[in-house]
Each structure stands twice: as C-alpha cells, then as structure tokens.
Design a protein around this motif. Structure first.
Motif, PDB file in Angstrom:
ATOM      1  N   LEU A   1      -6.399  -2.485   4.480  1.00 50.55           N
ATOM      2  CA  LEU A   1      -5.592  -1.963   3.375  1.00 50.55           C
ATOM      3  C   LEU A   1      -4.678  -0.832   3.841  1.00 50.55           C
ATOM      4  CD1 LEU A   1      -8.167  -1.853   0.420  1.00 50.55           C
ATOM      5  CD2 LEU A   1      -6.306  -3.477   0.744  1.00 50.55           C
ATOM      6  N   CYS A  20      -1.421   0.253  -0.143  1.00 52.86           N
ATOM      7  CA  CYS A  20      -2.747  -0.381  -0.143  1.00 52.86           C
ATOM      8  C   CYS A  20      -2.792  -1.681  -0.928  1.00 52.86           C
ATOM      9  CB  CYS A  20      -3.793   0.587  -0.703  1.00 52.86           C
ATOM     10  SG  CYS A  20      -3.954   2.099   0.254  1.00 52.86           S
ATOM     11  N   VAL A  52      -9.500   0.287  -3.311  1.00 55.74           N
ATOM     12  CA  VAL A  52      -8.180   0.901  -3.194  1.00 55.74           C
ATOM     13  C   VAL A  52      -8.234   2.374  -3.575  1.00 55.74           C
ATOM     14  CG1 VAL A  52      -5.842   0.909  -4.129  1.00 55.74           C
ATOM     15  CG2 VAL A  52      -6.909  -1.243  -3.499  1.00 55.74           C
TER      16      VAL A  52
END
Length: 328
Positions: free
Chosen positions: A8, A306, A326
């Motif tokens: 991410l 992300c 996230v």
C-alpha cells in the motif's frame, strides 16, 4: 499483513490484490485476498490499537473531525453500493459511502475510525445483506447516527480530544450537537445558511443574523497555516443565551454563532455553531474551524498514496478490514 501494508505504501499503480501480490513477489493474489476476506483477525481491535497509538503520538487537546467520502464503484454486489450523492464526484453516482473520524493536533493528523454507510435498500433486503456477509444485527443507521456512535466510542476509549468538528451535513443535526454537549466536549461545526438560530429577539436564519452585524464586528484572524501560508479570513461571532435546563445556573460553556468571510470574495460566507469553554476566544474558535480540513488531507493521502478508493473487496468484512489497514 506486512507485505500488504508495504505494498500500500509502495509505488504500485493500483492498490488491488493482484498488483499488491505481484509487487510482493507472490505467485497469485490468494494470500492477499484471504487476509481481507477469510483470515482470523479482528479489524476493530486493530482500529483500537491505532487510535491509542495516534492519541499518544499526537498528544492531547486536539480536534476529532467527522466527515464522509465516497468510493465510485461498478456493479451492485459490493456491500452498501448504490446510486447516492458523493462529494468525490460531486454528483449522484454508483458508489459506496464511508463515514470516517480523524484526529488532528499541531503535531499532525490521522484517521482513527470508520463505518460503512448502508442505504435502506440494503438493510431492508436481508438476503442481499447475507450474500455480502453483512451481519444480521447491522440495521439501518443514518450517517449522523454512525457519526454519533464513532464519537461516543472514540471519546469513551480515551482519545484526548478537546474538540469535535464536522461539516454542515452533521453540524445542522441538533441531536449530534447535543450529544457532544452531554459528553462535555467543545465543538465548532458548520451549518447551512438557512440554519435557524434562537436569540433573545426570536428565531432568525443564521445568514440574516450575521447580516445584521456592523462592519467593525468582523475580526481578521488566521485559522491556521495552509500550503501557501496563514489562512486569513474575517470572522464575526455572537454568543447565544444560555439554556438553563441544560446549562444550570453557572455554565461552564457558552454557545456561539460564528461566520467566516473570504477576504477576496466577501460574498462567500461560511456559518458555524460552536460550544466552547467560557474562557475561549473567537481566535480559538477560528483555529478549531480551520482544523476541519485535516480530514480532507487524510482522505487525499489515503486515496492517492494507499489506494483507499481502489479496493476490489465486495463483502462487508473485507471492506472493513481494508479500510482499517489503510488507516494504519
């Protein structure tokens, strides 16, 4: 989990399971998909750990900010998806809506909680909910009700927020403001220009009340630094009468109406309700109002860096887990 989080944060084109797995060197996305959909771990416990960490690192006295954001989607099977308005595209779109909480101080800002909004067309169709793995006990809740639940949960857990801020979608709701007062936390929340205000002279629209203010009632105040330096506006305010039933004989807080006027476009005026300790000044209220934009910065970073809006998880559990990852 380590590979997923690093993916991410990496320069991967799209933050979906296929591309994250490829970046991590996996043969296929099965492991990444299992992490979100099948592995045994509690996303809410991770959320609680993140919230505690954020409170420790950013320190006390900050602002808890409530706002929602949309995720434009195709199809009709992803939990909560439907035709609804989202500020992400600025129109009614096929999307999901998430209600989020962020915490901000002078030391930084971070997302600390999230809830997926489920429209009535979803909660009224239990078979559709079960297909998306939405728990049977998950009933319909408005965005305002989700916001109240998050505020209550976050403050009860000990996040050291001194203030709450929100846009007019939440600020105009009396029950939301009253909950904050009962919790003993100050607030500066935006309200629409048509918001009714009760004063000693009766009921007024807030824009009509502010329009009566003489020019010398406006103060030029910075509400914090932005990308181009101090964000300076003209501010006008008026303290509202105490409500004896709620406030008692010796109130600890005052209620205010507040207005922010652009220097270059004076016709652009934003309106607020505030509830603040008796020692607070207009400059204090302006500073809290200015902190609300921290959650927009959180959304921008989470989406741009992300992939907050690029997930390809359809089921309710997986979406909640993805958003917690996230947030981390």
């Amino acid at each position: 989990m380590r590979g997923y989080v690093r993916g991410l944060l990496a320069p991967v084109a799209r933050k979906n399971s296929w591309q994250l797995a490829e970046w991590a060197g996996h043969r296929d996305p099965a492991g990444m998909q299992h992490l979100l959909a099948g592995a045994r771990w509690d996303a809410d416990v991770v959320r609680d750990d993140v919230r505690e960490y954020v409170g420790e690192k950013l320190g006390p006295g900050g602002v808890l900010i409530i706002d929602d954001t949309g995720f434009v989607k195709k199809g009709s099977t992803s939990a909560g998806v439907g035709r609804q308005y989202t500020g992400t595209s600025g129109k009614i779109d096929n999307c999901q809506i998430g209600v989020f909480a962020a915490y901000a101080t002078s030391r930084g800002r971070a997302l600390v909680d999230r809830e997926l909004y489920l429209p009535k067309v979803w909660t009224a169709d239990r078979e559709r909910c079960r297909a998306a793995k939405i728990p049977d006990e998950r009933a319909f809740a408005t965005k305002g009700e989700l916001a109240k639940a998050m505020v209550t949960r976050t403050l009860a857990a000990g996040l050291p927020a001194a203030w709450v801020s929100a846009d007019e979608a939440y600020g105009q709701e009396w029950k939301f403001r009253r909950l904050l007062e009962e919790l003993g936390v100050g607030y500066v929340v935006a309200v629409p220009k048509s918001q009714q205000v009760k004063s000693l002279a009766g009921f007024w629209r807030i824009d009509e009340l502010i329009a009566q203010a003489p020019e010398d009632a406006w103060q030029r105040i910075s509400c914090g630094d932005g990308a181009k330096g101090p964000r300076v506006y003209d501010w006008a305010s008026a303290r509202l009468p105490a409500i004896g039933f709620f406030d008692g004989d010796e109130p600890t807080h005052h209620r205010w109406v507040l207005a922010r006027r652009s220097l270059t476009r004076p016709e652009e005026i934003a309106y607020y309700f505030a509830y603040a300790p008796v020692t607070c000044t207009v400059a204090d209220l302006a500073r809290v109002a200015g902190m609300r934009w921290a959650i927009e910065e959180c959304f921008q970073a989470a989406k741009n860096e992300c992939g907050l809006d690029e997930y390809e998880v359809r089921r309710y559990t997986g979406q909640g887990r993805f958003k917690v990852v996230v947030v981390v």
